[in-house]
Design a protein around this motif. Structure first.
Motif, PDB file in Angstrom:
ATOM      1  N   ASP A  31       1.298   4.106  -2.868  1.00  0.00           N
ATOM      2  CA  ASP A  31       1.059   5.597  -2.634  1.00  0.00           C
ATOM      3  C   ASP A  31       2.136   6.433  -3.300  1.00  0.00           C
ATOM      4  O   ASP A  31       2.020   7.481  -3.603  1.00  0.00           O
ATOM      5  CB  ASP A  31       0.755   5.752  -1.432  1.00  0.00           C
ATOM      6  CG  ASP A  31      -0.885   5.055  -0.693  1.00  0.00           C
ATOM      7  OD1 ASP A  31      -1.474   4.784  -1.882  1.00  0.00           O
ATOM      8  OD2 ASP A  31      -0.894   4.940   0.416  1.00  0.00           O
ATOM      9  N   LYS A  90     -10.337  -3.653  -0.907  1.00  0.00           N
ATOM     10  CA  LYS A  90     -10.062  -2.047  -0.418  1.00  0.00           C
ATOM     11  C   LYS A  90      -8.808  -1.665  -1.536  1.00  0.00           C
ATOM     12  O   LYS A  90      -9.067  -0.765  -2.228  1.00  0.00           O
ATOM     13  CB  LYS A  90     -10.027  -1.697   0.795  1.00  0.00           C
ATOM     14  CG  LYS A  90     -10.007  -0.275   1.010  1.00  0.00           C
ATOM     15  CD  LYS A  90     -10.014  -0.139   2.541  1.00  0.00           C
ATOM     16  CE  LYS A  90      -9.567   1.670   2.744  1.00  0.00           C
ATOM     17  NZ  LYS A  90      -9.506   1.833   4.240  1.00  0.00           N
ATOM     18  N   LEU A  91      -7.691  -2.403  -1.403  1.00  0.00           N
ATOM     19  CA  LEU A  91      -6.494  -1.771  -2.120  1.00  0.00           C
ATOM     20  C   LEU A  91      -6.726  -1.961  -3.611  1.00  0.00           C
ATOM     21  O   LEU A  91      -6.291  -1.083  -4.374  1.00  0.00           O
ATOM     22  CB  LEU A  91      -5.327  -2.803  -1.516  1.00  0.00           C
ATOM     23  CG  LEU A  91      -4.975  -2.331  -0.224  1.00  0.00           C
ATOM     24  CD1 LEU A  91      -3.506  -3.688  -0.094  1.00  0.00           C
ATOM     25  CD2 LEU A  91      -4.427  -1.192   0.040  1.00  0.00           C
ATOM     26  N   LYS A 104       0.903  -1.327  -0.004  1.00  0.00           N
ATOM     27  CA  LYS A 104      -0.208   0.022   0.056  1.00  0.00           C
ATOM     28  C   LYS A 104       0.744   1.108   0.052  1.00  0.00           C
ATOM     29  O   LYS A 104       0.579   2.173  -0.835  1.00  0.00           O
ATOM     30  CB  LYS A 104      -0.985   0.009   1.260  1.00  0.00           C
ATOM     31  CG  LYS A 104      -1.588   1.280   1.203  1.00  0.00           C
ATOM     32  CD  LYS A 104      -2.635   1.392   2.490  1.00  0.00           C
ATOM     33  CE  LYS A 104      -3.524   2.530   2.539  1.00  0.00           C
ATOM     34  NZ  LYS A 104      -2.912   3.681   2.309  1.00  0.00           N
ATOM     35  N   SER A 137      -9.706  -1.817  -5.327  1.00  0.00           N
ATOM     36  CA  SER A 137     -10.770  -0.613  -5.653  1.00  0.00           C
ATOM     37  C   SER A 137      -9.841   0.488  -5.850  1.00  0.00           C
ATOM     38  O   SER A 137     -10.298   1.400  -6.621  1.00  0.00           O
ATOM     39  CB  SER A 137     -11.690  -0.495  -4.856  1.00  0.00           C
ATOM     40  OG  SER A 137     -11.233  -0.274  -3.416  1.00  0.00           O
ATOM     41  N   GLN A 138      -8.864   0.773  -4.907  1.00  0.00           N
ATOM     42  CA  GLN A 138      -8.114   2.226  -5.154  1.00  0.00           C
ATOM     43  C   GLN A 138      -7.214   2.033  -6.322  1.00  0.00           C
ATOM     44  O   GLN A 138      -6.985   3.193  -6.798  1.00  0.00           O
ATOM     45  CB  GLN A 138      -7.490   2.370  -3.673  1.00  0.00           C
ATOM     46  CG  GLN A 138      -8.285   2.335  -2.495  1.00  0.00           C
ATOM     47  CD  GLN A 138      -7.588   2.281  -1.135  1.00  0.00           C
ATOM     48  OE1 GLN A 138      -6.486   2.294  -1.257  1.00  0.00           O
ATOM     49  NE2 GLN A 138      -8.256   2.979  -0.070  1.00  0.00           N
ATOM     50  N   ASP A 139      -6.525   0.920  -6.542  1.00  0.00           N
ATOM     51  CA  ASP A 139      -5.371   0.907  -7.609  1.00  0.00           C
ATOM     52  C   ASP A 139      -5.811  -0.360  -8.347  1.00  0.00           C
ATOM     53  O   ASP A 139      -4.630  -1.397  -8.554  1.00  0.00           O
ATOM     54  CB  ASP A 139      -4.212   0.741  -6.876  1.00  0.00           C
ATOM     55  CG  ASP A 139      -3.753   2.186  -6.402  1.00  0.00           C
ATOM     56  OD1 ASP A 139      -3.538   3.011  -7.035  1.00  0.00           O
ATOM     57  OD2 ASP A 139      -3.837   2.217  -5.081  1.00  0.00           O
ATOM     58  N   SER A 140      -6.761  -0.565  -9.266  1.00  0.00           N
ATOM     59  CA  SER A 140      -7.300  -1.837  -9.727  1.00  0.00           C
ATOM     60  C   SER A 140      -6.582  -1.854 -10.851  1.00  0.00           C
ATOM     61  O   SER A 140      -6.195  -2.970 -11.209  1.00  0.00           O
ATOM     62  CB  SER A 140      -8.713  -1.499  -9.980  1.00  0.00           C
ATOM     63  OG  SER A 140      -8.878  -0.362 -11.061  1.00  0.00           O
TER      64      SER A 140
END
Length: 217
Positions: free
Chosen positions: A50, A75-76, A46, A78-81
Motif C-alpha cells: 500500500d 484477496k491480496l 499488505k 486480486s488487489q495487486d496481482s
C-alpha cells in the motif's frame, strides 16, 4: 558458508537492481514460519504494498496455509496481482534462481538454527533482510550486507533465541530497503561480494594446503 562452496556454490558479484523500475523481494516461508508468524508477515506485506508502488514480492510457501489465510492471500493477489506472486517450493535446487531474480531475500523466521538460506542468498550476491537474532546478526549487517529488523527477543525451552518483532519495526525496515533504492542495493552487493569472496579464498587456500599435504611425494 564453506559447506555451500564445497557443494559448488561460488560468490557472485551483482551490480544494481534486477529491474530499474522496481524493488523485488523474495520471501521463502518455511512451514514453522507460516505457523508461528504467518499472519504478521502477510499484514506487513499488505502495508508495504500500500505504501510503496515500486515494491514487488514473491512469496514461496513450503506448505499449504489454513483455509481462512488462503482466502486472504487470494484477496491480496486480486488487489495487486502484478506486484504479489505466490508459488510453492518444488526443490531447494530452484532457490538459486529465485535469489538471482530478486534484489533482496527477506527471511521471516522468528528463530533459526544455522541460517543456511541466508548464507545461500549471500553467496548468490543477494542481500538479506532478517530479524536481529542469532545467527543472522553474525553475518548480516544493516545497510552493509543486508538489513536487520530490530525486535525484542526471548528464549524458548531449548535456550534458542526467538524474535518478537512488531508490525511497525518490520514495515519501517522494509521502507529503508525500498527508499534506499539502487544506491543501497549496490553498496550492499559490493560488501556481500567482498565478504563472500574473501571467505572463498580462505576456504580454497586451506583445502589446497590439505590436499597438497595429502598428495603422494
Amino acid at each position: 558458508t564453506w559447506c555451500l562452496w564445497d557443494s559448488g556454490w561460488e560468490s557472485v558479484l551483482r551490480e544494481g537492481l534486477h529491474d530499474a523500475n522496481k524493488i523485488s523481494i523474495y520471501v521463502p516461508m518455511l512451514p514453522k514460519t507460516i505457523d508461528e508468524s504467518g499472519n504478521l508477515v502477510l499484514r506487513a506485506i499488505k502495508d508495504t504494498l500500500d505504501l510503496f508502488p515500486e515494491v514487488h514480492f514473491t512469496l514461496e510457501f513450503h506448505k499449504s496455509w489454513p483455509k481462512s489465510y488462503r482466502r486472504y492471500i487470494r484477496k491480496l493477489q486480486s488487489q495487486d496481482s502484478d506486484r504479489l506472486k505466490v508459488t510453492y517450493l518444488k526443490s531447494f535446487l530452484d532457490q538459486p534462481l529465485m535469489f538471482h531474480r530478486h534484489d533482496w531475500t527477506w527471511l521471516t523466521e522468528v528463530k533459526a538454527d544455522l541460517g543456511i538460506v541466508a548464507q545461500r542468498s549471500l553467496s548468490c550476491g543477494t542481500p538479506v533482510i532478517a530479524y536481529h537474532i542469532s545467527p543472522f546478526e553474525e553475518f548480516v549487517s544493516s545497510e552493509k550486507t543486508g538489513m536487520l529488523i530490530p525486535c525484542e527477543t526471548s528464549k524458548c525451552r531449548f535456550d534458542q533465541e526467538v524474535a518478537a518483532p512488531s508490525l511497525v519495526s518490520i514495515v519501517t525496515s522494509l521502507a529503508k530497503v525500498i527508499t534506499g533504492g539502487e544506491e543501497l542495493i549496490q553498496e550492499c552487493q559490493k560488501k556481500v561480494w567482498l565478504r563472500e569472496s574473501q571467505h572463498m579464498q580462505a576456504f580454497t587456500s586451506f583445502w589446497a594446503s590439505q590436499w597438497d599435504l595429502a598428495s603422494p611425494r
